[in-house]
Scaffold this motif. Structure first.
Motif, PDB file in Angstrom:
ATOM      1  N   GLY A 188       0.786  -1.229   0.000  1.00 26.99           N
ATOM      2  CA  GLY A 188       0.000   0.000   0.000  1.00 26.99           C
ATOM      3  C   GLY A 188       0.815   1.276   0.000  1.00 26.99           C
ATOM      4  N   LEU A 189       2.129   1.162  -0.166  1.00 22.61           N
ATOM      5  CA  LEU A 189       2.981   2.356  -0.225  1.00 22.61           C
ATOM      6  C   LEU A 189       3.268   2.737  -1.679  1.00 22.61           C
ATOM      7  CD1 LEU A 189       5.626   1.569   2.553  1.00 22.61           C
ATOM      8  CD2 LEU A 189       3.726   3.194   2.684  1.00 22.61           C
ATOM      9  N   PRO A 190       3.321   4.031  -1.993  1.00 24.38           N
ATOM     10  CA  PRO A 190       3.674   4.443  -3.362  1.00 24.38           C
ATOM     11  C   PRO A 190       5.160   4.218  -3.632  1.00 24.38           C
ATOM     12  CG  PRO A 190       3.467   6.365  -1.956  1.00 24.38           C
ATOM     13  CD  PRO A 190       3.039   5.183  -1.118  1.00 24.38           C
ATOM     14  N   GLU A 191       5.526   4.221  -4.903  1.00 27.45           N
ATOM     15  CA  GLU A 191       6.932   4.079  -5.276  1.00 27.45           C
ATOM     16  C   GLU A 191       7.727   5.264  -4.707  1.00 27.45           C
ATOM     17  OE1 GLU A 191       8.543   1.756  -7.126  1.00 27.45           O
ATOM     18  OE2 GLU A 191       6.742   0.511  -7.272  1.00 27.45           O
ATOM     19  N   PRO A 192       8.833   5.009  -4.042  1.00 28.93           N
ATOM     20  CA  PRO A 192       9.625   6.128  -3.499  1.00 28.93           C
ATOM     21  C   PRO A 192      10.300   6.902  -4.630  1.00 28.93           C
ATOM     22  CG  PRO A 192      10.794   4.056  -3.195  1.00 28.93           C
ATOM     23  CD  PRO A 192       9.439   3.695  -3.737  1.00 28.93           C
ATOM     24  N   PRO A 193      10.465   8.218  -4.471  1.00 32.40           N
ATOM     25  CA  PRO A 193      11.165   9.003  -5.507  1.00 32.40           C
ATOM     26  C   PRO A 193      12.632   8.572  -5.611  1.00 32.40           C
ATOM     27  CG  PRO A 193      10.000  10.415  -3.918  1.00 32.40           C
ATOM     28  CD  PRO A 193      10.004   9.036  -3.344  1.00 32.40           C
ATOM     29  N   ASP A 194      13.257   8.924  -6.716  1.00 28.53           N
ATOM     30  CA  ASP A 194      14.682   8.626  -6.897  1.00 28.53           C
ATOM     31  C   ASP A 194      15.486   9.288  -5.784  1.00 28.53           C
ATOM     32  OD1 ASP A 194      14.141   7.205  -9.166  1.00 28.53           O
ATOM     33  OD2 ASP A 194      14.594   8.852 -10.546  1.00 28.53           O
ATOM     34  N   GLY A 195      16.427   8.512  -5.212  1.00 32.97           N
ATOM     35  CA  GLY A 195      17.275   9.065  -4.168  1.00 32.97           C
ATOM     36  C   GLY A 195      16.699   8.931  -2.777  1.00 32.97           C
ATOM     37  N   PHE A 196      15.534   8.241  -2.669  1.00 30.91           N
ATOM     38  CA  PHE A 196      14.908   8.066  -1.358  1.00 30.91           C
ATOM     39  C   PHE A 196      14.555   6.598  -1.145  1.00 30.91           C
ATOM     40  CE2 PHE A 196      14.407  12.527  -2.168  1.00 30.91           C
ATOM     41  CZ  PHE A 196      14.502  13.128  -0.907  1.00 30.91           C
ATOM     42  N   VAL A 197      14.348   6.242   0.134  1.00 33.13           N
ATOM     43  CA  VAL A 197      14.051   4.861   0.497  1.00 33.13           C
ATOM     44  C   VAL A 197      13.142   4.859   1.717  1.00 33.13           C
ATOM     45  CG1 VAL A 197      16.067   4.644   2.018  1.00 33.13           C
ATOM     46  CG2 VAL A 197      15.104   2.601   0.962  1.00 33.13           C
ATOM     47  N   TYR A 198      12.312   3.830   1.824  1.00 30.46           N
ATOM     48  CA  TYR A 198      11.467   3.692   3.018  1.00 30.46           C
ATOM     49  C   TYR A 198      12.284   3.057   4.145  1.00 30.46           C
ATOM     50  CZ  TYR A 198       7.297   4.807   0.306  1.00 30.46           C
ATOM     51  OH  TYR A 198       6.356   5.451  -0.469  1.00 30.46           O
ATOM     52  N   GLN A 199      12.086   3.595   5.359  1.00 30.79           N
ATOM     53  CA  GLN A 199      12.785   3.078   6.538  1.00 30.79           C
ATOM     54  C   GLN A 199      11.732   2.728   7.597  1.00 30.79           C
ATOM     55  OE1 GLN A 199      16.043   5.526   7.742  1.00 30.79           O
ATOM     56  NE2 GLN A 199      16.686   4.204   9.417  1.00 30.79           N
ATOM     57  N   VAL A 200      11.902   1.539   8.200  1.00 34.25           N
ATOM     58  CA  VAL A 200      10.934   1.034   9.181  1.00 34.25           C
ATOM     59  C   VAL A 200      11.480   1.284  10.591  1.00 34.25           C
ATOM     60  CG1 VAL A 200       9.598  -0.961   9.932  1.00 34.25           C
ATOM     61  CG2 VAL A 200      10.226  -0.720   7.522  1.00 34.25           C
ATOM     62  N   TRP A 201      10.573   1.743  11.488  1.00 32.74           N
ATOM     63  CA  TRP A 201      10.976   2.085  12.859  1.00 32.74           C
ATOM     64  C   TRP A 201      10.153   1.311  13.879  1.00 32.74           C
ATOM     65  CZ3 TRP A 201      15.063   5.457  12.967  1.00 32.74           C
ATOM     66  CH2 TRP A 201      15.299   6.195  11.785  1.00 32.74           C
ATOM     67  N   SER A 202      10.864   0.829  14.898  1.00 30.88           N
ATOM     68  CA  SER A 202      10.204   0.286  16.088  1.00 30.88           C
ATOM     69  C   SER A 202      10.107   1.424  17.097  1.00 30.88           C
ATOM     70  CB  SER A 202      11.024  -0.872  16.664  1.00 30.88           C
ATOM     71  OG  SER A 202      10.552  -1.225  17.940  1.00 30.88           O
ATOM     72  N   LEU A 203       8.904   1.596  17.650  1.00 29.08           N
ATOM     73  CA  LEU A 203       8.676   2.759  18.510  1.00 29.08           C
ATOM     74  C   LEU A 203       8.304   2.353  19.940  1.00 29.08           C
ATOM     75  CD1 LEU A 203       6.487   4.835  16.022  1.00 29.08           C
ATOM     76  CD2 LEU A 203       8.950   5.055  16.383  1.00 29.08           C
ATOM     77  N   ILE A 240       6.666   3.876   9.325  1.00 30.35           N
ATOM     78  CA  ILE A 240       7.483   3.846   8.099  1.00 30.35           C
ATOM     79  C   ILE A 240       7.611   5.271   7.589  1.00 30.35           C
ATOM     80  CG2 ILE A 240       7.697   2.978   5.744  1.00 30.35           C
ATOM     81  CD1 ILE A 240       6.021   0.588   6.550  1.00 30.35           C
ATOM     82  N   THR A 241       8.855   5.717   7.424  1.00 30.89           N
ATOM     83  CA  THR A 241       9.113   7.059   6.911  1.00 30.89           C
ATOM     84  C   THR A 241       9.886   6.993   5.600  1.00 30.89           C
ATOM     85  OG1 THR A 241      11.188   7.240   8.145  1.00 30.89           O
ATOM     86  CG2 THR A 241       9.200   8.042   9.237  1.00 30.89           C
ATOM     87  N   LEU A 242       9.843   8.085   4.875  1.00 34.27           N
ATOM     88  CA  LEU A 242      10.617   8.212   3.638  1.00 34.27           C
ATOM     89  C   LEU A 242      11.885   8.984   3.960  1.00 34.27           C
ATOM     90  CD1 LEU A 242      10.566   7.666   0.546  1.00 34.27           C
ATOM     91  CD2 LEU A 242       9.627   9.980   0.291  1.00 34.27           C
ATOM     92  N   GLU A 243      13.026   8.355   3.718  1.00 37.78           N
ATOM     93  CA  GLU A 243      14.318   8.944   4.077  1.00 37.78           C
ATOM     94  C   GLU A 243      15.248   8.997   2.855  1.00 37.78           C
ATOM     95  OE1 GLU A 243      14.666  10.166   7.039  1.00 37.78           O
ATOM     96  OE2 GLU A 243      12.970   9.216   8.060  1.00 37.78           O
ATOM     97  N   PRO A 244      16.293   9.832   2.929  1.00 35.53           N
ATOM     98  CA  PRO A 244      17.294   9.834   1.847  1.00 35.53           C
ATOM     99  C   PRO A 244      17.936   8.455   1.707  1.00 35.53           C
ATOM    100  CG  PRO A 244      17.566  11.749   3.259  1.00 35.53           C
ATOM    101  CD  PRO A 244      16.573  10.853   3.957  1.00 35.53           C
ATOM    102  N   ALA A 245      18.396   8.138   0.508  1.00 36.30           N
ATOM    103  CA  ALA A 245      19.022   6.839   0.242  1.00 36.30           C
ATOM    104  C   ALA A 245      20.101   6.549   1.268  1.00 36.30           C
ATOM    105  CB  ALA A 245      19.624   6.822  -1.166  1.00 36.30           C
ATOM    106  N   GLY A 246      20.092   5.323   1.812  1.00 37.57           N
ATOM    107  CA  GLY A 246      21.033   4.945   2.850  1.00 37.57           C
ATOM    108  C   GLY A 246      20.431   5.009   4.236  1.00 37.57           C
TER     109      GLY A 246
END
Length: 265
Positions: A188-203, A240-246
């Motif tokens: 259910g997540l959209p394709e991330p833009p170039d240069g970005f990646v999804y990152q998963v967090w435990s809270l 889940i957040t969208l973060e810069p690549a890496g």
């Protein structure tokens, strides 16, 4: 120009057979217009080849007895005179046979090259098929592992809803606390833009303490959008957040796509 020597070289036979370069063909065509002897020789060679081809198509083998009857073993040896025309005719036949042989060999060579190309294509297709089969097996293994995980009686399922930056987004977390494994269904997540990646967090919620669980790598190429991550944390929620690549050391809450709390058990 020594016309007799030029005719005897055999180049005119190759010209008739079409075995010369464009430059050589143009040169001989010019000589034929300039020297009648060369033009007549070309005409004679063409006639000889046509006659040879005609004879080859209609000729049938003579019975052995018929040949034997024509030979008188008791007669005296006779010398058959050889005139210039018969010698010239034999030369034409020899050249014609050589040309036909060369054409036949050239055809066989082309067929062999064509067969090699077809074999290379088949080999490449076979390699591609093997890769597809291997990828399919890997996908099946991943599916089996996922099914085993979500069917486990101790599994916790956490629904992650869309947030302000992307209200239509959603995801699902399958968490097995015992083996500390998490499967993220990110369909259910959209394709991330170039240069970005999804990152998963435990809270941890009080106080809010995020811990990175990892990145959803190769998101665009993963058809199933199922990602396996380790989670040794005592999680109270997942985001889940969208973060810069890496990835990032801490989440960018302005790019928080999904969030969901673990239900109390």
């Amino acid at each position: 120009m020594d016309i007799d020597k030029y005719i005897a070289s055999g180049i005119l036979e190759l010209y008739v057979a079409g075995a010369l370069s464009e430059k050589e063909n143009l040169e001989i065509s010019t000589y034929a217009k300039e020297y009648p002897e060369i033009n007549n020789e070309i005409i004679a060679i063409e006639a000889a080849i046509l006659k040879l081809s005609g004879k080859a198509s209609t000729m049938s083998p003579l019975p052995f007895q018929s040949i034997k009857n024509k030979i008188d073993l008791s007669s005296e040896s006779k010398v058959i005179p050889i005139n210039k025309n018969s010698t010239r005719w034999a030369q034409y036949l020899g050249w014609a046979a050589s040309i036909l042989l060369a054409i036949g060999l050239f055809w066989i060579y082309n067929q062999n090259q064509k067969l090699k190309s077809e074999l290379e294509i088949v080999e490449q297709q076979s390699i591609l098929l093997e890769e597809q089969i291997a990828a399919s097996k890997a996908s099946m293994e991943k599916t089996k592992t996922l099914l085993t995980t979500i069917r486990d009686k101790d599994i916790s399922v956490v629904d992650l809803g869309g947030q302000a930056v992307s209200p239509e987004s959603y995801a699902k977390v399958y968490w097995n606390k015992e083996n500390q494994k998490v499967f993220i269904d990110a369909q259910g997540l959209p394709e991330p833009p170039d240069g970005f990646v999804y990152q998963v967090w435990s809270l941890k919620l009080s106080p809010l303490t995020p811990t990175s669980m990892g990145l959803l790598e190769d998101f665009s190429t993963d058809e199933n959008k199922i990602f396996a991550l380790n989670n040794p944390n005592d999680s109270e929620a997942f985001g889940i957040t969208l973060e810069p690549a890496g990835g990032s050391e801490s989440p960018n809450l302005e790019q928080l796509y999904t969030l969901g709390a673990v239900s109390a058990s």
